[in-house]
Design a protein around this motif. Sequence first.
Motif, PDB file in Angstrom:
ATOM      1  N   VAL A 156       0.866  -1.177   0.000  1.00  0.00           N
ATOM      2  CA  VAL A 156       0.000   0.000   0.000  1.00  0.00           C
ATOM      3  C   VAL A 156       0.901   1.224   0.000  1.00  0.00           C
ATOM      4  O   VAL A 156       1.669   1.421   0.943  1.00  0.00           O
ATOM      5  N   ASP A 157       0.812   2.035  -1.056  1.00  0.00           N
ATOM      6  CA  ASP A 157       1.619   3.245  -1.147  1.00  0.00           C
ATOM      7  C   ASP A 157       0.810   4.420  -0.611  1.00  0.00           C
ATOM      8  O   ASP A 157      -0.064   4.953  -1.275  1.00  0.00           O
ATOM      9  N   GLY A 158       1.109   4.833   0.624  1.00  0.00           N
ATOM     10  CA  GLY A 158       0.368   5.896   1.281  1.00  0.00           C
ATOM     11  C   GLY A 158       0.980   7.275   1.141  1.00  0.00           C
ATOM     12  O   GLY A 158       0.616   8.181   1.904  1.00  0.00           O
ATOM     13  N   ASN A 159       1.869   7.453   0.179  1.00  0.00           N
ATOM     14  CA  ASN A 159       2.475   8.770  -0.032  1.00  0.00           C
ATOM     15  C   ASN A 159       1.480   9.696  -0.728  1.00  0.00           C
ATOM     16  O   ASN A 159       0.884   9.328  -1.739  1.00  0.00           O
ATOM     17  N   ASP A 160       1.297  10.900  -0.194  1.00  0.00           N
ATOM     18  CA  ASP A 160       0.344  11.845  -0.777  1.00  0.00           C
ATOM     19  C   ASP A 160       1.024  12.938  -1.611  1.00  0.00           C
ATOM     20  O   ASP A 160       0.454  14.007  -1.825  1.00  0.00           O
TER      21      ASP A 160
END
Length: 271
Positions: A156-160
């Motif tokens: 899960v790539d949670g970078n905004d």
Amino acid sequence: MFRHVLEKLHVKWKSYRHRFVPWIALNISKNEKTLRHVKKRSEDKLVPDEEVSGSLLRLFRVLYSEAVKGHFHVQVTSGKELSAHDAMFRSLGFCIERKRSTLPYAGCGVFVSRGVVPKGATVAMYPGTIYQPYEPILLQSIRNPFVFRCLDGVLVDGNDKAVSKMVYKSCSARDRMGPFVMSDTSWLTVSPENPLAVGQYVNNCSNEWPANVCYQEYDVPDTFPFELRRYLPNVNYGPHSQGPLRCVVLVSLRDITAGDELFSNYYTIVH
């Protein structure tokens, strides 16, 4: 000048190292007190998926109802402005918010701002693009401390920010069903419509600050209401991904009172 650069790099490294697998492998014995242990994968979930669904549905139904009425971000007769946090407090009995962490090196953190979080409650969600183990993520992962790895290798790539932000928005627009939105993009802003979608900013626990929440994988069931999927802060990277949408939620390990910061275990040992 050089010293200042080194100090900044040191701060970034202290935040990132808990997601760097070689560092974890070398330091696992030194950090035994902050590890989370489970006997087998089936015991990794603190609460059943049905309870997670119930919490999400309670919140999402209030959010949807107020959005349909047009109450959010407008002045109402009581003189108070309704917000997503009001909906969260009304449906779950507590609120969380992102602000400066109590840890000197951590930057942002997540705090309980109102109410009391009971043990076993769904406190937050980890937003981002979902990658299957066989899908490419090299470019997106460069200098990215927000990539979460599930037990089965799903990421899960949670970078905004940067490339991660563009990928998420593109995938979200791709999955749109006419006028119906299938995922939430507002977590990429400072004011997410789903107030739970700040889980990527929960900091790692320490001996001084023990974990009060833990990560739990949650697959969205097929029965999840179509109109409420607009509040799910996750989207599949692949257009033809099989099976239910993977989400990651944070569940409370004990009662958490207003003013407390949330701390999790960044890695779990499955025996």
